[in-house]
Design a protein around this motif. Structure first.
Motif, PDB file in Angstrom:
ATOM      1  N   ILE A  29      -6.310  52.180 -16.510  1.00 44.70           N
ATOM      2  CA  ILE A  29      -4.767  52.362 -16.275  1.00 44.70           C
ATOM      3  C   ILE A  29      -4.480  53.078 -17.755  1.00 44.70           C
ATOM      4  O   ILE A  29      -4.552  52.567 -18.879  1.00 44.70           O
ATOM      5  N   ILE A  30      -3.950  54.414 -17.558  1.00 43.45           N
ATOM      6  CA  ILE A  30      -3.875  55.224 -18.937  1.00 43.45           C
ATOM      7  C   ILE A  30      -2.427  55.278 -19.037  1.00 43.45           C
ATOM      8  O   ILE A  30      -1.683  55.630 -18.151  1.00 43.45           O
ATOM      9  N   ILE A  31      -1.908  55.036 -20.589  1.00 42.95           N
ATOM     10  CA  ILE A  31      -0.477  55.515 -20.915  1.00 42.95           C
ATOM     11  C   ILE A  31      -0.549  56.278 -21.772  1.00 42.95           C
ATOM     12  O   ILE A  31      -1.480  56.537 -22.822  1.00 42.95           O
ATOM     13  N   SER A  32       0.528  57.184 -21.906  1.00 41.69           N
ATOM     14  CA  SER A  32       0.484  58.239 -22.872  1.00 41.69           C
ATOM     15  C   SER A  32       1.822  58.566 -23.381  1.00 41.69           C
ATOM     16  O   SER A  32       2.374  59.792 -23.857  1.00 41.69           O
ATOM     17  N   SER A  33       2.790  57.672 -23.494  1.00 39.40           N
ATOM     18  CA  SER A  33       4.253  57.705 -23.893  1.00 39.40           C
ATOM     19  C   SER A  33       4.462  56.773 -25.198  1.00 39.40           C
ATOM     20  O   SER A  33       3.788  55.504 -25.232  1.00 39.40           O
ATOM     21  N   SER A  34       5.395  57.133 -25.973  1.00 37.67           N
ATOM     22  CA  SER A  34       5.865  56.082 -26.966  1.00 37.67           C
ATOM     23  C   SER A  34       6.423  54.815 -26.398  1.00 37.67           C
ATOM     24  O   SER A  34       6.067  53.661 -26.876  1.00 37.67           O
ATOM     25  N   GLU A  35       7.127  54.991 -25.651  1.00 41.71           N
ATOM     26  CA  GLU A  35       7.826  53.849 -25.076  1.00 41.71           C
ATOM     27  C   GLU A  35       6.951  52.912 -24.412  1.00 41.71           C
ATOM     28  O   GLU A  35       6.921  51.820 -24.506  1.00 41.71           O
ATOM     29  N   LEU A  36       5.970  53.425 -23.540  1.00 43.96           N
ATOM     30  CA  LEU A  36       4.798  52.550 -22.975  1.00 43.96           C
ATOM     31  C   LEU A  36       3.905  51.855 -23.950  1.00 43.96           C
ATOM     32  O   LEU A  36       3.636  50.655 -23.706  1.00 43.96           O
ATOM     33  N   ALA A  37       3.791  52.737 -24.996  1.00 44.14           N
ATOM     34  CA  ALA A  37       2.717  52.218 -25.726  1.00 44.14           C
ATOM     35  C   ALA A  37       3.496  50.957 -26.674  1.00 44.14           C
ATOM     36  O   ALA A  37       2.743  50.011 -27.066  1.00 44.14           O
ATOM     37  N   HIS A  38       4.729  51.302 -26.944  1.00 38.80           N
ATOM     38  CA  HIS A  38       5.576  50.164 -27.815  1.00 38.80           C
ATOM     39  C   HIS A  38       5.781  48.765 -26.762  1.00 38.80           C
ATOM     40  O   HIS A  38       5.468  47.821 -27.241  1.00 38.80           O
ATOM     41  N   GLU A  39       6.117  49.080 -25.342  1.00 41.53           N
ATOM     42  CA  GLU A  39       5.880  47.930 -24.662  1.00 41.53           C
ATOM     43  C   GLU A  39       4.607  47.142 -24.499  1.00 41.53           C
ATOM     44  O   GLU A  39       4.563  45.912 -24.493  1.00 41.53           O
ATOM     45  N   ALA A  40       3.635  47.983 -24.642  1.00 37.37           N
ATOM     46  CA  ALA A  40       2.279  47.171 -24.208  1.00 37.37           C
ATOM     47  C   ALA A  40       1.757  46.724 -25.623  1.00 37.37           C
ATOM     48  O   ALA A  40       1.158  45.428 -25.463  1.00 37.37           O
TER      49      ALA A  40
END
Length: 520
Positions: free
Chosen positions: A97-108
């Motif tokens: 599962i690949i994330i690539s946005s600031s919002e998702l990185a902050h959530e994770a």
């Protein structure tokens, strides 16, 4: 550097997937196991996973990744355009599962940092070299990891400890400049940047790790062994299709040979340090402290004994490998940018001269150089040595991210370039402009604590513990190189190309050969 993960001793897994598949077809025996995976597939369907490209039975998306026209580190951008900032790839038995946005990185990593603070399972080869995940980077989230990380940070990488190694860095910098000067004199002013920077960083980390003096021949031999380790750890097809493992028995045996070479190269250094510590007559040339010292009697929560010699080899190798290629890669990109923009190089040199005059620049001086600090921050924004932070994994069942389910066995990978080049967060994100950080301009906390705009070291609970050391080494080396030499293009490379490729880190696709002219 990890992320810039100074302690990313392994190549980031997703960034190497495009190397995995060759023209050799999968054995027909795979079809036999298809029905064995049906139940797992049905369970996966019940989850609300992020969207992603449809895959084949058993092998998932391995074919698409292998046949992509671009390396995986760039192919991710194409997938992002189709599926958005969070998507799923099925790579054989593994789910990515690949994330690539600031919002998702902050959530994770911040909001749900504890939920995603673990690491996924490793393949047998990697377990050989990590002593079954007995390292700071690979350990699962829990007491063992906390013990190892606490020791590395407080016992080695705190600001106070780093200052104790100032003399080692000064000595290594003198050797570094001498090597550059000698190579230039022998080659009509031409020097290979990455090769020399890598050797300099490797020397520093060896001294910090073992606190012993080594001749150049020994250093080169150890470096060669460490490189073989990294090559051996490159992902293989059986990492993603475990049922193929019997077909890779030769490679597994070769890994054992490389592991033995690593142990045989490092254990003598451990013994040498033990002798120094136990001798009543201290060696005046030995460092008063080393990372190894903190490990010899380390009490790890949940264990009844200190690390044995094989585990010491693993922990010391993690420290050395993690900070070598990442830092050296940053230096090559830095010099390329300074050659591309002579005005930028001139500003940097003027700042150094203004601060220190004719004397040699010191790491304390660099703290008073705002343009140099801005240059290094822009360097890490635009050229993070790895495009993926080290893989995370859910530490608890039922974890969610962006309203999607994240299974405990899945790899969670954070893609960094689209965060540090997000036009919502940056002005002219495609440009290289240190001025953006000066005179009350744009701000970015590289730790991610006050907001995620660039995280070359990762962030949250698993942030790279070598952040401070990495920035110190990069900043000092750039300052030394600019103070001593004027850097220019080599006739064979009249136009600097900023194309990249994956090796152990993301390096320039064409190694940088530069012309230097002594300023003294």
């Amino acid at each position: 550097m990890a992320s810039l993960s100074l302690f990313s001793s392994q190549t980031s897994q997703p960034a190497a997937y495009y190397l995995l598949f060759t023209a050799v077809a999968l054995p027909l025996s795979l079809l036999i196991v298809f029905f064995l995976l049906v139940s797992r597939k049905n369970k996966t369907k019940a989850l609300n996973l992020p969207p992603g490209p449809p895959g084949w039975p058993v092998i998932g998306n391995l074919f698409q990744v292998a046949r992509a026209r671009r390396p995986f580190i760039h192919y991710v951008r194409d997938l992002r355009e189709i599926y958005g900032p969070i998507f799923t790839l099925r790579m054989g038995a593994r789910t990515l599962i690949i994330i690539s946005s600031s919002e998702l990185a902050h959530e994770a990593l911040i909001e749900k940092g504890q939920q995603f603070a673990s690491r996924p399972a490793e393949n047998p080869t990697r377990n050989i070299f990590s002593c079954n995940k007995f390292t700071v980077n690979s350990a699962v989230y829990g007491p063992e990891w906390r013990s190892l990380r606490r020791n590395m940070v407080s016992g080695m990488l705190s600001n106070n400890r780093l200052r104790e190694f100032r003399g080692i860095r000064e000595s290594a910098m003198e050797r570094f400049i001498h090597r550059l000067r000698s190579e230039a004199e022998a080659s009509d002013g031409a020097v290979w940047v990455l090769k020399n920077a890598r050797f300099a960083v490797f020397c520093i980390l060896l001294s910090m790790c073992f606190g012993v003096n080594l001749d150049e021949e020994t250093i080169i031999k150890i470096d060669q062994v460490m490189k073989r380790v990294l090559i051996t750890l490159n992902p293989r097809m059986d990492d993603y299709l475990p049922l193929l493992r019997p077909f890779f028995s030769k490679q597994q045996k070769e890994a054992l040979v490389v592991r033995a070479e690593q142990i045989n190269a490092i254990v003598p250094l451990i013994e040498k340090r033990r002798q120094i510590l136990s001798s009543p007559n201290k060696d005046p040339n030995a460092a008063p402290f080393s990372y190894l010292d903190s490990l010899l009697d380390l009490k790890v929560e949940g264990r009844n004994s200190a690390p044995d010699d094989v585990e010491l080899v693993t922990l010391c190798s993690e420290f050395i490998n993690g900070g070598t290629d990442t830092t050296a890669t940053a230096i090559e990109w830095a010099i390329a940018r300074l050659i591309e923009n002579p005005l930028m190089q001139s500003k940097l040199h003027q700042e150094i001269v203004s601060e220190v005059g004719e004397r040699a620049v010191d790491e304390k001086d660099t703290e008073k150089m705002p343009y140099l600090q801005a240059f290094v921050k822009e360097l890490l924004r635009k050229h993070p040595p790895t495009y993926f932070s080290l893989t995370h994994a859910a530490a608890v069942p039922g974890a969610k991210l962006g309203d999607y389910d994240i299974p405990m066995g899945a790899n969670l990978d954070i893609y960094l370039p689209t965060i540090s080049e997000d036009p919502r967060l940056w002005t002219n994100p495609a440009g290289f402009d240190p001025e953006r950080f000066l005179s009350g301009g744009e701000k970015a906390d590289i730790t991610g604590v006050t907001g995620i705009k660039m995280i070359p070291f990762g962030c949250g609970r698993r942030i790279c513990p070598g952040l401070g050391m990495g920035v110190t080494h990069i900043t000092l080396m750039v300052a030394k190189m600019v103070q001593e030499f004027e850097w220019g293009v080599h006739p064979s490379q009249p136009n600097i190309q900023f194309d990249d490729k994956l090796e152990f880190t993301v390096v320039m696709s064409r190694p940088l050969l530069a012309m230097v002219k002594s300023r003294k």
